[in-house]
Design an enzyme around this catalytic site. Structure first.
Site, PDB file in Angstrom:
ATOM      1  N   ARG A 105       0.829  -1.155   0.002  1.00  0.00           N
ATOM      2  CA  ARG A 105       0.089  -0.012  -0.125  1.00  0.00           C
ATOM      3  C   ARG A 105       0.893   1.147   0.067  1.00  0.00           C
ATOM      4  NH1 ARG A 105      -5.200   1.470   3.620  1.00  0.00           N
ATOM      5  NH2 ARG A 105      -6.270  -0.164   1.918  1.00  0.00           N
ATOM      6  N   HIS A 132      -7.281   0.614  -6.488  1.00  0.00           N
ATOM      7  CA  HIS A 132      -7.509  -0.291  -5.225  1.00  0.00           C
ATOM      8  C   HIS A 132      -8.417  -1.650  -5.731  1.00  0.00           C
ATOM      9  CE1 HIS A 132      -7.680  -1.373  -1.341  1.00  0.00           C
ATOM     10  NE2 HIS A 132      -8.577  -0.480  -0.538  1.00  0.00           N
ATOM     11  N   GLN A 135     -10.071  -4.014  -3.271  1.00  0.00           N
ATOM     12  CA  GLN A 135     -11.352  -3.710  -2.928  1.00  0.00           C
ATOM     13  C   GLN A 135     -12.515  -3.794  -3.911  1.00  0.00           C
ATOM     14  OE1 GLN A 135     -12.199  -2.204   0.385  1.00  0.00           O
ATOM     15  NE2 GLN A 135     -14.125  -2.792  -0.497  1.00  0.00           N
ATOM     16  N   ASP A 221     -17.312   7.160  -1.787  1.00  0.00           N
ATOM     17  CA  ASP A 221     -15.908   7.033  -0.688  1.00  0.00           C
ATOM     18  C   ASP A 221     -15.683   8.292  -0.278  1.00  0.00           C
ATOM     19  OD1 ASP A 221     -13.539   6.100   0.257  1.00  0.00           O
ATOM     20  OD2 ASP A 221     -12.520   6.130  -1.600  1.00  0.00           O
ATOM     21  N   CYS A 261     -16.468   1.627   0.620  1.00  0.00           N
ATOM     22  CA  CYS A 261     -15.239   0.475   0.884  1.00  0.00           C
ATOM     23  C   CYS A 261     -14.774   0.769   2.490  1.00  0.00           C
ATOM     24  CB  CYS A 261     -13.876   0.913   0.087  1.00  0.00           C
ATOM     25  SG  CYS A 261     -13.288   2.585   0.320  1.00  0.00           S
ATOM     26  N   ARG A 289     -13.518  -8.958   1.669  1.00  0.00           N
ATOM     27  CA  ARG A 289     -12.181  -8.488   1.433  1.00  0.00           C
ATOM     28  C   ARG A 289     -11.226  -9.777   1.931  1.00  0.00           C
ATOM     29  NH1 ARG A 289     -10.069  -3.449   1.500  1.00  0.00           N
ATOM     30  NH2 ARG A 289      -8.145  -4.536   0.815  1.00  0.00           N
TER      31      ARG A 289
HETATM   32  N1  NVA Z   1     -10.050   6.335  -1.446  1.00  0.00           N
HETATM   33  C1  NVA Z   1      -9.565   5.879  -0.137  1.00  0.00           C
HETATM   34  C2  NVA Z   1      -9.932   4.746   0.105  1.00  0.00           C
HETATM   35  C3  NVA Z   1      -9.527   4.215   1.539  1.00  0.00           C
HETATM   36  C4  NVA Z   1      -9.584   2.739   1.731  1.00  0.00           C
HETATM   37  C5  NVA Z   1      -8.052   6.480   0.130  1.00  0.00           C
HETATM   38  O1  NVA Z   1      -7.120   6.242  -0.737  1.00  0.00           O
HETATM   39  O2  NVA Z   1      -7.600   6.984   1.266  1.00  0.00           O
HETATM   40  N1   CP Z   2     -11.130  -0.235   2.481  1.00  0.00           N
HETATM   41  C1   CP Z   2      -9.833  -0.357   3.009  1.00  0.00           C
HETATM   42  O1   CP Z   2      -9.091  -0.651   2.171  1.00  0.00           O
HETATM   43  O2   CP Z   2      -9.829  -0.225   4.178  1.00  0.00           O
HETATM   44  P1   CP Z   2      -8.440   0.028   5.126  1.00  0.00           P
HETATM   45  O3   CP Z   2      -7.965   1.332   4.724  1.00  0.00           O
HETATM   46  O4   CP Z   2      -8.655  -0.033   6.505  1.00  0.00           O
HETATM   47  O5   CP Z   2      -7.454  -0.974   4.618  1.00  0.00           O
END
Ligand code: NVA
Ligand code: CP
Length: 307
Positions: A105, A132, A135, A221, A261, A289
């Protein structure tokens, strides 16, 4: 060194591979629910590299690997050399000599691509600024569980054209469904950044209510994704009319689903009434997930497995 198969964005797999994976997710989930042990990953190690925060992604990969008989190691930028300027390429060489699978990540997609280009083992995108895919794999599986095939259906994306939105758009092209996108002015989809081949599977709407009309699934989101915190104040103002609320779900119709998500901000991108209401399948979505990523890891390491 032959290049391993990676999962860096949704379009890295074909429609046939997704058809296999959705069946496999169901099989792995059913077995898990029946308390039947399944340990194809015995003696295998997953390394998880986090440059941003996580609850679901970390937990589902770590628990998933343990449930498959393997083990997972957590690394983050703060307490590893990754945060002190070691080149991504060097880290990829070293880390991939000590494990079987890597999940990352991070910020720019380019970082994960550079890592993958120098990795001996498969690399999975656990979220970048652009995509992502894990997800959306879980989200589409959740849709299938509730409503059957997503082919020909309509998904309404309300809010920011972020990593989630881009991945929905890639999925729509591959799996042949439609996405209605409504973003505030200045936050529109950038097809090149989304990695789209064409634009025939999505339509942009100025009015979020119109984007939701007749949609099989409404999803949104956070207004400010990780890495964009400096823009938070401007975004709160720009997105104020893009909250998914009961009126939007009403025009979508009685059968429409709501997904997010998570983590969610009630009163910002979604009203409490919607996320905690009858259309919402967010807890199934979060649970999936786990099952989706177990199937994904199995596929990347073992290929297609006969049930
Ligand atoms: N769009 C959000 C998703 C978090 C799971 C982010 O990137 O922070
Ligand atoms: N939806 C998701 O990826 O959650 P986290 O940021 O908690 O991993």
């Amino acid at each position: 060194m032959t290049s391993p198969k990676h999962y860096l964005q949704f379009k890295d797999f074909s429609a046939d591979e997704y058809a296999y994976l959705f069946e496999r997710i169901a099989w792995i989930k059913a077995r898990f629910k029946a308390y039947e042990p399944y340990h194809p990953m015995f003696d295998r190690t997953l390394v998880m590299i986090f440059e941003k925060a996580s609850t679901r992604t970390r937990l589902s990969f770590e628990a998933g690997m343990a449930q498959l008989g393997g083990s997972a190691i957590y690394l983050n930028t703060r307490d590893s050399q990754l945060g002190r300027g070691e080149p991504v390429e060097d880290a990829a060489h070293v880390i991939s000599r000590m494990c079987d699978l890597v999940m990352i990540r991070t910020f720019e997609q380019e970082i994960i691509e550079r890592f993958a280009a120098n990795s001996r083992v498969p690399v999975i995108n656990g979220l970048t600024n652009e995509y992502h895919p894990c997800q959306i794999l879980a989200d589409i599986h959740t849709f299938i569980e509730h409503r059957g095939s997503i082919q020909g259906k309509t998904v309404a994306w309300i809010g920011d054209s972020n990593n989630m939105c881009n991945t929905w758009l890639q999925a729509a092209e591959l799996l042949d469904f439609n996405v209605h996108v409504s973003t505030p002015p200045g936050y529109e989809v950038e097809p090149e950044r989304a990695g789209l081949y064409g634009t025939s599977h999505f339509e942009q709407f100025a009015d979020p209510l119109e984007a939701c009309r007749g949609a099989d699934l409404v999803t949104t989101d956070v207004w400010t994704s990780m890495g964009f915190e400096a823009e938070n104040e401007a975004r709160m103002k720009a997105f104020a009319d893009w909250q998914v609320d009961a009126e939007m779900m009403a025009v979508a119709g009685g059968e429409s689903l709501f997904m997010h998500c998570l983590p969610a901000h009630r009163g910002e991108e979604v009203s409490a009434e919607v996320i905690d209401g009858p259309h919402s399948v967010v807890w199934d979505e979060a649970e999936n997930r786990l099952h989706a990523q177990k199937a994904l890891m199995e596929y990347l390491l073992l290929g297609k497995v006969d049930a």
